[in-house]
Design a protein around this motif. Structure first.
Motif, PDB file in Angstrom:
ATOM      1  N   GLY B  85      19.703  -7.722  -2.750  1.00 26.53           N
ATOM      2  CA  GLY B  85      18.493  -7.994  -3.625  1.00 26.53           C
ATOM      3  C   GLY B  85      17.683  -8.889  -3.397  1.00 26.53           C
ATOM      4  O   GLY B  85      16.667  -9.456  -4.009  1.00 26.53           O
ATOM      5  N   GLU B  86      18.141  -9.839  -2.643  1.00 31.22           N
ATOM      6  CA  GLU B  86      17.293 -11.243  -2.229  1.00 31.22           C
ATOM      7  C   GLU B  86      15.889 -10.742  -1.711  1.00 31.22           C
ATOM      8  O   GLU B  86      15.940 -10.063  -0.611  1.00 31.22           O
ATOM      9  N   PRO B  87      14.820 -11.221  -2.408  1.00 28.56           N
ATOM     10  CA  PRO B  87      13.561 -10.613  -1.822  1.00 28.56           C
ATOM     11  C   PRO B  87      13.392 -11.003  -0.385  1.00 28.56           C
ATOM     12  O   PRO B  87      13.612 -12.006   0.098  1.00 28.56           O
ATOM     13  N   GLY B  88      12.715 -10.036   0.307  1.00 26.99           N
ATOM     14  CA  GLY B  88      12.624 -10.131   1.831  1.00 26.99           C
ATOM     15  C   GLY B  88      13.588  -9.325   2.690  1.00 26.99           C
ATOM     16  O   GLY B  88      13.688  -8.936   3.793  1.00 26.99           O
ATOM     17  N   THR B  89      14.835  -8.927   1.905  1.00 33.54           N
ATOM     18  CA  THR B  89      16.011  -8.437   2.578  1.00 33.54           C
ATOM     19  C   THR B  89      16.220  -6.747   2.562  1.00 33.54           C
ATOM     20  O   THR B  89      16.089  -6.440   1.466  1.00 33.54           O
ATOM     21  N   PHE B  90      16.264  -6.216   3.671  1.00 35.19           N
ATOM     22  CA  PHE B  90      16.330  -4.953   3.723  1.00 35.19           C
ATOM     23  C   PHE B  90      17.071  -4.247   4.810  1.00 35.19           C
ATOM     24  O   PHE B  90      16.910  -3.100   5.191  1.00 35.19           O
ATOM     25  N   ARG B 124      23.549  -1.676  -5.134  1.00 37.47           N
ATOM     26  CA  ARG B 124      22.445  -1.864  -6.032  1.00 37.47           C
ATOM     27  C   ARG B 124      21.859  -0.499  -6.584  1.00 37.47           C
ATOM     28  O   ARG B 124      21.963   0.522  -5.807  1.00 37.47           O
ATOM     29  N   ALA B 168      20.158  -5.859 -11.323  1.00 42.88           N
ATOM     30  CA  ALA B 168      20.377  -7.295 -11.765  1.00 42.88           C
ATOM     31  C   ALA B 168      20.635  -8.069 -10.405  1.00 42.88           C
ATOM     32  O   ALA B 168      21.577  -7.994  -9.756  1.00 42.88           O
ATOM     33  N   VAL B 170      21.332 -11.171 -10.135  1.00 41.39           N
ATOM     34  CA  VAL B 170      22.348 -12.137  -9.999  1.00 41.39           C
ATOM     35  C   VAL B 170      23.773 -11.434  -9.790  1.00 41.39           C
ATOM     36  O   VAL B 170      24.539 -12.262  -9.259  1.00 41.39           O
TER      37      VAL B 170
END
Lengths: 160, 421
Positions: B85-90, B124, B168, B170
Protein backbone atom coordinates in the motif's frame (compact mmCIF):
# COMPACT_ATOMS: atom_id res chain seq x y z
CA UNK A 1 -29.52 -16.33 19.21
CA UNK A 2 -30.20 -18.45 16.14
CA UNK A 3 -28.76 -17.29 12.85
CA UNK A 4 -31.38 -16.85 10.16
CA UNK A 5 -29.66 -18.35 7.14
CA UNK A 6 -32.26 -16.98 4.76
CA UNK A 7 -30.80 -13.49 5.26
CA UNK A 8 -28.32 -14.36 2.52
CA UNK A 9 -28.48 -16.53 -0.58
CA UNK A 10 -27.48 -20.18 -0.41
CA UNK A 11 -24.39 -19.39 -2.41
CA UNK A 12 -23.28 -16.68 0.00
CA UNK A 13 -24.04 -18.93 2.97
CA UNK A 14 -21.83 -21.66 1.50
CA UNK A 15 -19.00 -19.13 1.09
CA UNK A 16 -19.43 -17.98 4.69
CA UNK A 17 -19.24 -21.53 6.03
CA UNK A 18 -16.11 -22.18 3.99
CA UNK A 19 -14.46 -18.96 5.19
CA UNK A 20 -15.29 -19.55 8.84
CA UNK A 21 -13.65 -22.98 8.67
CA UNK A 22 -10.35 -21.69 7.36
CA UNK A 23 -8.92 -20.17 10.51
CA UNK A 24 -7.84 -21.49 13.91
CA UNK A 25 -10.16 -18.82 15.38
CA UNK A 26 -13.38 -18.16 13.49
CA UNK A 27 -13.35 -14.44 14.33
CA UNK A 28 -10.51 -14.15 11.81
CA UNK A 29 -13.10 -14.66 9.09
CA UNK A 30 -14.92 -11.43 10.02
CA UNK A 31 -13.33 -9.28 7.30
CA UNK A 32 -14.01 -11.94 4.69
CA UNK A 33 -17.62 -12.35 5.76
CA UNK A 34 -18.15 -8.57 5.63
CA UNK A 35 -16.81 -8.73 2.05
CA UNK A 36 -19.11 -11.51 0.87
CA UNK A 37 -22.22 -10.07 2.52
CA UNK A 38 -21.45 -6.70 0.94
CA UNK A 39 -20.93 -8.44 -2.43
CA UNK A 40 -24.50 -9.72 -2.21
CA UNK A 41 -26.22 -6.71 -0.66
CA UNK A 42 -24.23 -3.85 -2.22
CA UNK A 43 -23.66 -2.23 1.15
CA UNK A 44 -23.73 -3.08 4.84
CA UNK A 45 -26.76 -1.62 6.56
CA UNK A 46 -27.59 -2.06 10.23
CA UNK A 47 -29.52 -5.28 9.56
CA UNK A 48 -26.47 -6.77 7.86
CA UNK A 49 -24.19 -5.69 10.70
CA UNK A 50 -26.60 -7.18 13.28
CA UNK A 51 -26.88 -10.42 11.33
CA UNK A 52 -23.08 -10.77 11.08
CA UNK A 53 -22.78 -9.97 14.78
CA UNK A 54 -25.15 -12.82 15.63
CA UNK A 55 -23.15 -15.13 13.41
CA UNK A 56 -19.91 -14.28 15.22
CA UNK A 57 -21.53 -13.95 18.68
CA UNK A 58 -20.24 -10.39 18.96
CA UNK A 59 -22.03 -7.17 19.93
CA UNK A 60 -23.23 -5.30 16.80
CA UNK A 61 -21.17 -2.28 17.93
CA UNK A 62 -18.02 -4.39 17.75
CA UNK A 63 -18.78 -5.49 14.19
CA UNK A 64 -19.67 -1.92 13.23
CA UNK A 65 -16.41 -0.65 14.69
CA UNK A 66 -14.49 -3.11 12.51
CA UNK A 67 -16.55 -2.42 9.38
CA UNK A 68 -16.19 1.34 9.78
CA UNK A 69 -12.41 1.12 10.12
CA UNK A 70 -11.86 -0.15 6.58
CA UNK A 71 -12.58 2.01 3.55
CA UNK A 72 -13.79 -0.80 1.30
CA UNK A 73 -16.92 -1.49 3.33
CA UNK A 74 -19.83 0.65 2.21
CA UNK A 75 -21.95 1.57 5.19
CA UNK A 76 -24.29 3.59 3.00
CA UNK A 77 -25.87 2.70 -0.35
CA UNK A 78 -23.68 3.25 -3.41
CA UNK A 79 -24.52 3.32 -7.11
CA UNK A 80 -24.49 0.27 -9.31
CA UNK A 81 -21.04 1.34 -10.41
CA UNK A 82 -18.68 2.62 -7.74
CA UNK A 83 -16.02 4.70 -9.48
CA UNK A 84 -12.86 4.96 -7.39
CA UNK A 85 -10.25 7.30 -8.83
CA UNK A 86 -6.78 7.16 -7.32
CA UNK A 87 -5.49 10.65 -6.55
CA UNK A 88 -2.35 9.68 -4.68
CA UNK A 89 1.03 10.96 -5.71
CA UNK A 90 1.94 9.08 -8.90
CA UNK A 91 -1.58 9.47 -10.26
CA UNK A 92 -1.98 13.10 -9.23
CA UNK A 93 1.24 14.20 -10.93
CA UNK A 94 0.18 12.43 -14.12
CA UNK A 95 -3.32 13.85 -14.46
CA UNK A 96 -5.69 12.31 -11.91
CA UNK A 97 -7.23 15.68 -11.05
CA UNK A 98 -8.19 16.16 -14.68
CA UNK A 99 -9.79 12.71 -14.69
CA UNK A 100 -11.82 13.52 -11.56
CA UNK A 101 -13.00 16.83 -13.01
CA UNK A 102 -13.92 15.13 -16.27
CA UNK A 103 -16.04 12.48 -14.53
CA UNK A 104 -17.70 15.10 -12.32
CA UNK A 105 -18.69 17.10 -15.39
CA UNK A 106 -19.71 14.08 -17.43
CA UNK A 107 -21.95 12.64 -14.71
CA UNK A 108 -23.05 15.96 -13.21
CA UNK A 109 -22.05 14.94 -9.68
CA UNK A 110 -19.29 15.86 -7.24
CA UNK A 111 -16.89 13.48 -5.53
CA UNK A 112 -18.84 11.59 -2.87
CA UNK A 113 -22.16 11.83 -4.70
CA UNK A 114 -24.37 9.37 -6.60
CA UNK A 115 -26.23 10.09 -9.83
CA UNK A 116 -30.00 10.50 -9.31
CA UNK A 117 -30.67 7.28 -11.26
CA UNK A 118 -28.50 5.37 -8.77
CA UNK A 119 -26.14 4.22 -11.49
CA UNK A 120 -22.83 5.87 -10.58
CA UNK A 121 -21.13 6.86 -7.35
CA UNK A 122 -17.85 8.77 -7.62
CA UNK A 123 -15.18 8.70 -4.93
CA UNK A 124 -11.44 9.32 -4.78
CA UNK A 125 -9.20 6.74 -3.17
CA UNK A 126 -5.62 6.29 -2.00
CA UNK A 127 -2.88 4.43 -3.89
CA UNK A 128 -4.24 1.40 -5.78
CA UNK A 129 -0.82 0.00 -6.68
CA UNK A 130 -1.17 0.97 -10.33
CA UNK A 131 1.46 3.74 -10.26
CA UNK A 132 3.24 2.26 -13.28
CA UNK A 133 0.09 2.76 -15.32
CA UNK A 134 -1.09 6.02 -13.81
CA UNK A 135 -3.57 7.59 -13.70
CA UNK A 136 -5.72 4.68 -12.58
CA UNK A 137 -9.15 3.94 -11.17
CA UNK A 138 -11.29 1.02 -10.13
CA UNK A 139 -14.94 0.57 -11.03
CA UNK A 140 -16.41 -1.92 -8.58
CA UNK A 141 -13.67 -4.59 -8.57
CA UNK A 142 -12.03 -3.92 -11.92
CA UNK A 143 -8.92 -1.86 -12.59
CA UNK A 144 -8.75 0.70 -15.40
CA UNK A 145 -5.31 2.16 -16.09
CA UNK A 146 -3.41 4.72 -18.20
CA UNK A 147 -6.52 6.89 -18.21
CA UNK A 148 -7.24 9.85 -20.45
CA UNK A 149 -10.55 11.74 -20.57
CA UNK A 150 -11.34 10.08 -23.92
CA UNK A 151 -10.68 6.63 -22.49
CA UNK A 152 -12.80 7.37 -19.41
CA UNK A 153 -15.63 8.57 -21.64
CA UNK A 154 -15.58 5.27 -23.55
CA UNK A 155 -15.48 3.26 -20.32
CA UNK A 156 -18.45 5.13 -18.81
CA UNK A 157 -20.47 4.73 -21.98
CA UNK A 158 -19.83 0.99 -22.03
CA UNK A 159 -21.41 0.60 -18.58
CA UNK A 160 -25.08 -0.06 -18.85
CA UNK B 1 24.92 -3.31 -15.61
CA UNK B 2 21.23 -3.58 -16.44
CA UNK B 3 18.37 -5.72 -15.31
CA UNK B 4 19.12 -8.96 -13.50
CA UNK B 5 16.05 -11.15 -13.51
CA UNK B 6 15.91 -13.61 -10.68
CA UNK B 7 12.44 -13.10 -9.20
CA UNK B 8 11.09 -11.87 -12.52
CA UNK B 9 12.63 -14.68 -14.61
CA UNK B 10 9.26 -16.31 -15.34
CA UNK B 11 6.82 -13.42 -15.49
CA UNK B 12 6.78 -12.96 -19.25
CA UNK B 13 6.18 -16.63 -20.08
CA UNK B 14 2.72 -17.47 -21.40
CA UNK B 15 0.64 -19.00 -18.61
CA UNK B 16 3.32 -18.09 -16.06
CA UNK B 17 0.77 -18.35 -13.24
CA UNK B 18 0.11 -22.05 -13.91
CA UNK B 19 1.68 -24.89 -11.98
CA UNK B 20 2.64 -26.75 -15.13
CA UNK B 21 4.67 -23.82 -16.46
CA UNK B 22 6.26 -23.23 -13.07
CA UNK B 23 7.31 -26.87 -12.69
CA UNK B 24 8.89 -26.93 -16.14
CA UNK B 25 11.21 -24.16 -14.98
CA UNK B 26 12.30 -26.25 -11.97
CA UNK B 27 9.56 -25.00 -9.67
CA UNK B 28 9.11 -26.62 -6.23
CA UNK B 29 12.47 -28.42 -6.51
CA UNK B 30 13.81 -25.94 -3.96
CA UNK B 31 11.01 -26.89 -1.58
CA UNK B 32 11.89 -30.55 -2.14
CA UNK B 33 15.54 -29.78 -1.37
CA UNK B 34 14.62 -27.95 1.85
CA UNK B 35 12.19 -30.65 3.06
CA UNK B 36 14.35 -33.66 2.24
CA UNK B 37 17.94 -32.46 2.44
CA UNK B 38 17.95 -29.66 5.00
CA UNK B 39 17.00 -29.26 8.63
CA UNK B 40 14.90 -26.17 9.41
CA UNK B 41 17.85 -24.56 11.18
CA UNK B 42 20.01 -25.07 8.12
CA UNK B 43 17.51 -23.12 6.01
CA UNK B 44 17.57 -20.30 8.59
CA UNK B 45 21.37 -20.39 8.50
CA UNK B 46 21.49 -20.06 4.70
CA UNK B 47 19.10 -17.12 4.81
CA UNK B 48 21.25 -15.47 7.50
CA UNK B 49 24.33 -16.02 5.34
CA UNK B 50 22.58 -14.58 2.29
CA UNK B 51 22.22 -11.18 3.94
CA UNK B 52 18.61 -10.93 2.67
CA UNK B 53 16.85 -7.96 4.21
CA UNK B 54 13.09 -7.34 4.43
CA UNK B 55 11.88 -5.98 1.11
CA UNK B 56 8.70 -4.37 2.40
CA UNK B 57 10.49 -1.22 3.46
CA UNK B 58 12.09 -1.67 6.86
CA UNK B 59 15.08 -3.67 5.59
CA UNK B 60 15.48 -5.82 8.70
CA UNK B 61 17.68 -8.92 8.14
CA UNK B 62 15.29 -11.79 7.41
CA UNK B 63 17.38 -14.61 8.88
CA UNK B 64 17.85 -12.67 12.11
CA UNK B 65 14.09 -12.12 12.36
CA UNK B 66 13.48 -15.85 11.90
CA UNK B 67 16.04 -16.54 14.61
CA UNK B 68 13.82 -14.71 17.14
CA UNK B 69 11.16 -17.46 17.01
CA UNK B 70 11.37 -19.16 20.40
CA UNK B 71 11.64 -22.93 20.73
CA UNK B 72 8.22 -23.69 22.20
CA UNK B 73 5.39 -26.15 21.70
CA UNK B 74 3.00 -23.36 20.74
CA UNK B 75 1.87 -23.32 17.11
CA UNK B 76 3.94 -20.99 14.95
CA UNK B 77 2.57 -18.93 12.09
CA UNK B 78 4.03 -17.37 8.99
CA UNK B 79 2.30 -14.38 7.44
CA UNK B 80 3.10 -13.15 3.97
CA UNK B 81 2.55 -9.41 3.89
CA UNK B 82 0.92 -8.69 0.54
CA UNK B 83 -0.79 -5.52 1.73
CA UNK B 84 1.29 -3.48 -0.73
CA UNK B 85 0.00 0.00 0.00
CA UNK B 86 3.01 2.29 0.20
CA UNK B 87 2.25 4.91 -2.46
CA UNK B 88 4.44 4.32 -5.49
CA UNK B 89 4.82 0.58 -4.86
CA UNK B 90 3.45 -2.00 -7.30
CA UNK B 91 6.11 -4.71 -7.38
CA UNK B 92 4.49 -7.43 -5.26
CA UNK B 93 1.47 -7.33 -7.53
CA UNK B 94 3.66 -8.58 -10.41
CA UNK B 95 4.81 -11.64 -8.47
CA UNK B 96 1.31 -12.36 -7.15
CA UNK B 97 -0.37 -12.14 -10.54
CA UNK B 98 2.38 -13.54 -12.77
CA UNK B 99 4.33 -16.01 -10.66
CA UNK B 100 2.14 -17.02 -7.71
CA UNK B 101 3.82 -20.42 -7.36
CA UNK B 102 7.19 -18.77 -6.73
CA UNK B 103 5.59 -16.99 -3.80
CA UNK B 104 3.92 -20.19 -2.56
CA UNK B 105 7.23 -22.06 -2.78
CA UNK B 106 8.96 -19.28 -0.82
CA UNK B 107 6.21 -19.35 1.79
CA UNK B 108 6.34 -23.15 2.11
CA UNK B 109 10.14 -23.19 2.55
CA UNK B 110 10.03 -20.32 5.04
CA UNK B 111 7.19 -21.94 7.02
CA UNK B 112 9.28 -25.11 7.26
CA UNK B 113 12.31 -23.07 8.40
CA UNK B 114 10.46 -21.48 11.32
CA UNK B 115 8.42 -24.59 12.17
CA UNK B 116 5.05 -23.26 11.02
CA UNK B 117 2.35 -25.49 9.60
CA UNK B 118 -0.02 -22.68 8.78
CA UNK B 119 0.70 -19.60 6.72
CA UNK B 120 -1.51 -16.68 5.76
CA UNK B 121 -1.21 -14.38 2.80
CA UNK B 122 -2.62 -11.01 3.87
CA UNK B 123 -3.43 -9.36 0.56
CA UNK B 124 -4.83 -5.86 0.20
CA UNK B 125 -8.55 -5.90 -0.56
CA UNK B 126 -8.19 -4.08 -3.87
CA UNK B 127 -6.04 -6.91 -5.27
CA UNK B 128 -9.09 -9.12 -5.75
CA UNK B 129 -7.72 -10.48 -9.02
CA UNK B 130 -4.43 -11.33 -7.31
CA UNK B 131 -6.31 -13.05 -4.49
CA UNK B 132 -8.16 -15.21 -7.00
CA UNK B 133 -4.87 -16.12 -8.76
CA UNK B 134 -3.38 -17.12 -5.41
CA UNK B 135 -6.43 -19.15 -4.40
CA UNK B 136 -6.31 -21.15 -7.61
CA UNK B 137 -2.52 -21.62 -7.36
CA UNK B 138 -2.96 -22.97 -3.82
CA UNK B 139 -5.65 -25.37 -5.06
CA UNK B 140 -3.37 -26.55 -7.89
CA UNK B 141 -0.48 -27.12 -5.49
CA UNK B 142 -2.69 -28.95 -2.99
CA UNK B 143 -4.14 -31.22 -5.65
CA UNK B 144 -0.61 -32.04 -6.84
CA UNK B 145 0.38 -32.95 -3.28
CA UNK B 146 2.92 -30.12 -3.06
CA UNK B 147 1.08 -28.37 -0.25
CA UNK B 148 -1.24 -29.93 2.30
CA UNK B 149 -0.97 -32.60 4.98
CA UNK B 150 2.01 -34.33 3.40
CA UNK B 151 3.95 -31.76 1.39
CA UNK B 152 5.77 -33.52 -1.46
CA UNK B 153 5.52 -36.74 0.53
CA UNK B 154 7.79 -35.42 3.27
CA UNK B 155 5.27 -35.83 6.07
CA UNK B 156 5.43 -32.08 6.74
CA UNK B 157 2.06 -30.29 6.80
CA UNK B 158 1.79 -26.87 5.14
CA UNK B 159 -1.51 -25.04 4.80
CA UNK B 160 -1.70 -21.63 3.16
CA UNK B 161 -4.77 -19.40 3.55
CA UNK B 162 -5.45 -16.21 1.58
CA UNK B 163 -6.84 -13.39 3.73
CA UNK B 164 -8.15 -10.26 2.04
CA UNK B 165 -7.76 -6.88 3.69
CA UNK B 166 -10.34 -4.17 3.19
CA UNK B 167 -8.59 -0.88 2.53
CA UNK B 168 -6.31 0.35 5.29
CA UNK B 169 -2.72 1.40 4.63
CA UNK B 170 -1.76 0.96 8.29
CA UNK B 171 -2.36 -2.81 7.99
CA UNK B 172 0.95 -3.05 6.15
CA UNK B 173 2.50 -2.51 9.60
CA UNK B 174 2.95 -5.99 10.99
CA UNK B 175 1.14 -5.69 14.31
CA UNK B 176 -1.81 -3.85 12.72
CA UNK B 177 -1.87 -6.60 10.10
CA UNK B 178 -2.05 -9.22 12.85
CA UNK B 179 -5.02 -7.47 14.48
CA UNK B 180 -6.70 -7.26 11.10
CA UNK B 181 -6.07 -10.96 10.50
CA UNK B 182 -7.75 -11.65 13.83
CA UNK B 183 -10.86 -9.83 12.61
CA UNK B 184 -10.26 -6.56 14.45
CA UNK B 185 -9.64 -2.92 13.60
CA UNK B 186 -6.16 -2.52 12.17
CA UNK B 187 -4.62 -0.87 15.21
CA UNK B 188 -0.89 -1.40 15.69
CA UNK B 189 0.06 -3.12 18.94
CA UNK B 190 2.49 -1.87 21.53
CA UNK B 191 5.85 -3.61 21.21
CA UNK B 192 7.37 -5.54 22.95
CA UNK B 193 6.23 -8.28 22.80
CA UNK B 194 7.30 -8.57 19.18
CA UNK B 195 5.32 -10.85 16.85
CA UNK B 196 8.16 -13.38 16.76
CA UNK B 197 7.29 -14.26 20.36
CA UNK B 198 3.63 -13.16 20.56
CA UNK B 199 1.90 -12.53 17.27
CA UNK B 200 -1.31 -13.86 15.80
CA UNK B 201 -3.43 -15.73 18.39
CA UNK B 202 -0.67 -14.83 20.90
CA UNK B 203 1.63 -17.37 19.21
CA UNK B 204 5.07 -16.93 17.63
CA UNK B 205 4.57 -15.27 14.25
CA UNK B 206 6.85 -14.14 11.46
CA UNK B 207 5.63 -11.51 9.02
CA UNK B 208 7.59 -11.18 5.76
CA UNK B 209 6.95 -9.23 2.58
CA UNK B 210 6.05 -10.97 -0.72
CA UNK B 211 9.35 -10.09 -2.38
CA UNK B 212 11.34 -11.27 0.65
CA UNK B 213 9.63 -14.67 0.63
CA UNK B 214 9.92 -14.99 -3.15
CA UNK B 215 13.71 -14.56 -2.79
CA UNK B 216 14.04 -17.54 -0.43
CA UNK B 217 13.82 -20.35 -3.07
CA UNK B 218 16.91 -18.95 -4.83
CA UNK B 219 18.85 -18.87 -1.58
CA UNK B 220 17.96 -22.51 -0.93
CA UNK B 221 18.80 -23.48 -4.51
CA UNK B 222 22.11 -21.67 -4.93
CA UNK B 223 23.16 -21.09 -1.34
CA UNK B 224 23.40 -18.09 0.95
CA UNK B 225 26.97 -17.39 -0.14
CA UNK B 226 25.95 -17.18 -3.78
CA UNK B 227 23.15 -14.72 -2.95
CA UNK B 228 25.52 -12.67 -0.83
CA UNK B 229 27.97 -12.47 -3.72
CA UNK B 230 25.45 -10.20 -5.47
CA UNK B 231 25.32 -6.60 -4.37
CA UNK B 232 27.31 -4.44 -1.98
CA UNK B 233 28.69 -4.99 1.49
CA UNK B 234 25.43 -4.21 3.28
CA UNK B 235 22.90 -4.70 0.49
CA UNK B 236 22.79 -8.22 -0.86
CA UNK B 237 20.95 -9.76 -3.75
CA UNK B 238 18.44 -8.29 -6.14
CA UNK B 239 15.61 -5.84 -5.53
CA UNK B 240 12.46 -5.01 -7.42
CA UNK B 241 12.09 -1.31 -8.17
CA UNK B 242 8.70 0.18 -9.02
CA UNK B 243 9.37 3.38 -10.93
CA UNK B 244 6.58 5.82 -11.71
CA UNK B 245 5.85 9.49 -12.29
CA UNK B 246 7.28 11.68 -15.03
CA UNK B 247 9.24 9.08 -16.94
CA UNK B 248 8.90 7.46 -20.33
CA UNK B 249 8.79 3.78 -19.34
CA UNK B 250 7.35 3.31 -15.86
CA UNK B 251 7.26 -0.24 -14.55
CA UNK B 252 8.91 -2.83 -12.35
CA UNK B 253 12.60 -3.53 -12.90
CA UNK B 254 14.77 -6.02 -11.03
CA UNK B 255 18.31 -4.87 -10.29
CA UNK B 256 21.26 -6.10 -8.28
CA UNK B 257 21.52 -3.82 -5.25
CA UNK B 258 24.22 -1.23 -5.77
CA UNK B 259 23.26 -0.55 -9.39
CA UNK B 260 23.62 3.14 -10.31
CA UNK B 261 20.34 5.07 -10.14
CA UNK B 262 21.17 6.44 -13.57
CA UNK B 263 20.75 2.95 -15.07
CA UNK B 264 17.23 2.68 -13.68
CA UNK B 265 16.17 6.22 -14.49
CA UNK B 266 17.66 6.68 -17.92
CA UNK B 267 18.56 3.32 -19.46
CA UNK B 268 15.58 1.29 -18.25
CA UNK B 269 12.84 3.83 -17.56
CA UNK B 270 13.84 6.03 -20.49
CA UNK B 271 14.49 9.21 -18.51
CA UNK B 272 12.16 12.11 -17.76
CA UNK B 273 9.54 12.93 -20.36
CA UNK B 274 9.66 15.35 -23.28
CA UNK B 275 12.90 17.20 -22.72
CA UNK B 276 11.87 18.22 -19.24
CA UNK B 277 14.38 18.37 -16.41
CA UNK B 278 14.50 16.20 -13.32
CA UNK B 279 13.39 18.10 -10.24
CA UNK B 280 13.03 15.64 -7.37
CA UNK B 281 12.90 11.93 -6.61
CA UNK B 282 11.17 10.02 -3.84
CA UNK B 283 13.46 6.98 -3.75
CA UNK B 284 11.67 4.36 -1.66
CA UNK B 285 7.94 5.00 -1.41
CA UNK B 286 6.07 8.07 -0.22
CA UNK B 287 7.35 7.77 3.36
CA UNK B 288 10.98 8.26 2.40
CA UNK B 289 12.33 11.82 2.27
CA UNK B 290 12.48 13.30 -1.22
CA UNK B 291 15.82 14.04 -2.82
CA UNK B 292 16.62 16.86 -5.23
CA UNK B 293 18.06 16.31 -8.71
CA UNK B 294 21.51 17.29 -7.39
CA UNK B 295 21.21 14.90 -4.45
CA UNK B 296 20.58 11.86 -6.66
CA UNK B 297 23.63 12.51 -8.82
CA UNK B 298 25.94 9.51 -8.57
CA UNK B 299 23.50 7.68 -6.28
CA UNK B 300 23.56 3.90 -6.24
CA UNK B 301 20.50 1.84 -5.39
CA UNK B 302 21.38 0.21 -2.10
CA UNK B 303 20.48 0.71 1.56
CA UNK B 304 23.67 2.52 2.59
CA UNK B 305 24.11 4.89 -0.34
CA UNK B 306 20.56 6.23 -0.19
CA UNK B 307 20.76 6.49 3.58
CA UNK B 308 23.96 8.54 3.31
CA UNK B 309 21.97 11.00 1.18
CA UNK B 310 19.35 11.38 3.90
CA UNK B 311 16.67 9.08 2.59
CA UNK B 312 15.92 5.36 2.40
CA UNK B 313 15.69 2.50 -0.06
CA UNK B 314 12.32 1.64 1.53
CA UNK B 315 10.12 -0.53 -0.67
CA UNK B 316 12.09 0.41 -3.80
CA UNK B 317 9.27 2.64 -5.07
CA UNK B 318 10.92 5.41 -7.05
CA UNK B 319 8.65 8.37 -7.81
CA UNK B 320 10.15 10.74 -10.35
CA UNK B 321 9.10 14.37 -10.56
CA UNK B 322 10.12 16.72 -13.36
CA UNK B 323 10.31 20.51 -13.32
CA UNK B 324 6.58 20.87 -14.01
CA UNK B 325 5.85 19.54 -10.51
CA UNK B 326 4.48 21.81 -7.81
CA UNK B 327 6.19 20.53 -4.66
CA UNK B 328 3.73 22.40 -2.40
CA UNK B 329 0.89 20.35 -3.88
CA UNK B 330 2.89 17.12 -3.59
CA UNK B 331 3.59 17.69 0.11
CA UNK B 332 -0.04 18.67 0.72
CA UNK B 333 -1.36 15.60 -1.12
CA UNK B 334 0.88 13.23 0.81
CA UNK B 335 -0.04 14.87 4.12
CA UNK B 336 -3.70 14.25 3.30
CA UNK B 337 -2.87 10.60 2.64
CA UNK B 338 -1.24 10.10 6.04
CA UNK B 339 -4.04 11.93 7.85
CA UNK B 340 -6.58 9.71 6.09
CA UNK B 341 -4.66 6.54 6.95
CA UNK B 342 -3.74 7.38 10.55
CA UNK B 343 -5.56 4.77 12.61
CA UNK B 344 -6.39 7.31 15.31
CA UNK B 345 -5.05 5.28 18.16
CA UNK B 346 -2.09 7.40 19.31
CA UNK B 347 -2.25 11.14 19.81
CA UNK B 348 0.92 12.42 18.09
CA UNK B 349 -0.03 10.75 14.81
CA UNK B 350 -3.79 11.35 14.93
CA UNK B 351 -3.51 15.02 15.86
CA UNK B 352 -0.20 15.68 14.11
CA UNK B 353 -1.30 14.47 10.70
CA UNK B 354 -4.60 16.37 11.04
CA UNK B 355 -2.91 19.65 11.90
CA UNK B 356 -0.40 19.20 9.12
CA UNK B 357 -3.26 19.02 6.65
CA UNK B 358 -5.10 22.00 8.12
CA UNK B 359 -2.02 24.21 7.82
CA UNK B 360 -1.13 22.94 4.35
CA UNK B 361 -4.77 23.39 3.28
CA UNK B 362 -4.56 27.09 3.97
CA UNK B 363 -1.19 27.41 2.22
CA UNK B 364 -2.58 25.69 -0.86
CA UNK B 365 -5.69 27.91 -0.77
CA UNK B 366 -3.44 30.97 -0.79
CA UNK B 367 -4.16 31.88 2.82
CA UNK B 368 -0.86 30.70 4.30
CA UNK B 369 1.32 32.67 6.68
CA UNK B 370 5.11 32.76 6.52
CA UNK B 371 5.39 31.41 10.09
CA UNK B 372 3.40 28.33 9.04
CA UNK B 373 6.55 26.85 7.56
CA UNK B 374 8.42 26.77 10.86
CA UNK B 375 5.31 25.45 12.61
CA UNK B 376 5.23 22.60 10.09
CA UNK B 377 8.93 21.87 10.60
CA UNK B 378 8.24 21.69 14.35
CA UNK B 379 6.10 18.60 13.79
CA UNK B 380 9.30 16.62 13.66
CA UNK B 381 10.07 17.25 17.33
CA UNK B 382 6.46 16.44 18.27
CA UNK B 383 5.98 13.28 16.26
CA UNK B 384 9.33 11.67 15.44
CA UNK B 385 9.81 8.56 17.54
CA UNK B 386 6.71 9.34 19.61
CA UNK B 387 4.16 7.22 17.78
CA UNK B 388 3.05 3.64 18.29
CA UNK B 389 4.00 2.60 14.79
CA UNK B 390 6.08 4.00 11.92
CA UNK B 391 3.12 5.79 10.27
CA UNK B 392 3.73 9.01 12.19
CA UNK B 393 7.37 9.09 11.20
CA UNK B 394 6.41 8.22 7.65
CA UNK B 395 4.19 11.31 7.47
CA UNK B 396 7.21 13.44 8.33
CA UNK B 397 9.28 12.10 5.41
CA UNK B 398 7.77 14.14 2.57
CA UNK B 399 6.79 17.08 4.82
CA UNK B 400 10.16 17.88 6.32
CA UNK B 401 12.20 17.09 3.20
CA UNK B 402 9.80 19.02 0.96
CA UNK B 403 9.81 22.19 3.04
CA UNK B 404 13.52 22.08 3.81
CA UNK B 405 14.64 21.44 0.25
CA UNK B 406 12.06 23.53 -1.61
CA UNK B 407 11.41 26.26 0.96
CA UNK B 408 11.57 29.04 -1.61
CA UNK B 409 8.66 27.40 -3.47
CA UNK B 410 6.56 27.38 -0.30
CA UNK B 411 7.48 31.01 0.41
CA UNK B 412 6.56 32.03 -3.13
CA UNK B 413 3.19 30.28 -2.77
CA UNK B 414 2.46 32.02 0.52
CA UNK B 415 3.47 35.43 -0.92
CA UNK B 416 1.43 34.96 -4.09
CA UNK B 417 -1.76 34.14 -2.21
CA UNK B 418 -2.80 32.04 -5.19
CA UNK B 419 -5.34 29.27 -4.73
CA UNK B 420 -3.94 26.04 -6.17
CA UNK B 421 -7.12 23.98 -5.99
Amino acid sequence: MVVDRSFVSEETWAKIEDLMGRYPDKRSALLQVLHVVQDEKGYLNYDAIKWIATLFRLPPAEVYSVASFYTMYNLKPVGKYLIQVCTNISCSITGADEIVRFIEKKLGIKVGETTPDGKFTLITVECLGSCGKAPAMMINKDYYEELTPEKVERILESLK
Amino acid sequence: MGEYRLLLANVDKPGSHKLEVYRKAGGYERLRKALFEMKPDEVVEEVKKSGLRGRGGAGFPTGVKWGFVPKTDLPKYLICNADEGEPGTFKDRVIIEKDPHLLLEGIAISAYAIGAHEAFIYIRGEYEYGARILESAIREAEEAGILGDNALGSGYRIKIVVHRGAGAYVCGEETALINSLEGRRGHPRLRPPFPASKGVYQCPTIVNNVETLASVPFIVEKGGDWYASLGTEKSKGTKLFSISGHIKRPGVYELILGTPFDVLLNELAGGVRDGRKLKAVIPGGSSTPMLTAEEVEGMTLDYENIQARGSQLGSGAVIVMDDSTNIVKVVWRLAKFYAHESCGQCTPCREGTRWMVQILDRIVRGEGRMEDLDVLLDFESIMAGNCLCPLGDAALGPLISGITKFRSEFEAQIKSGRCLV
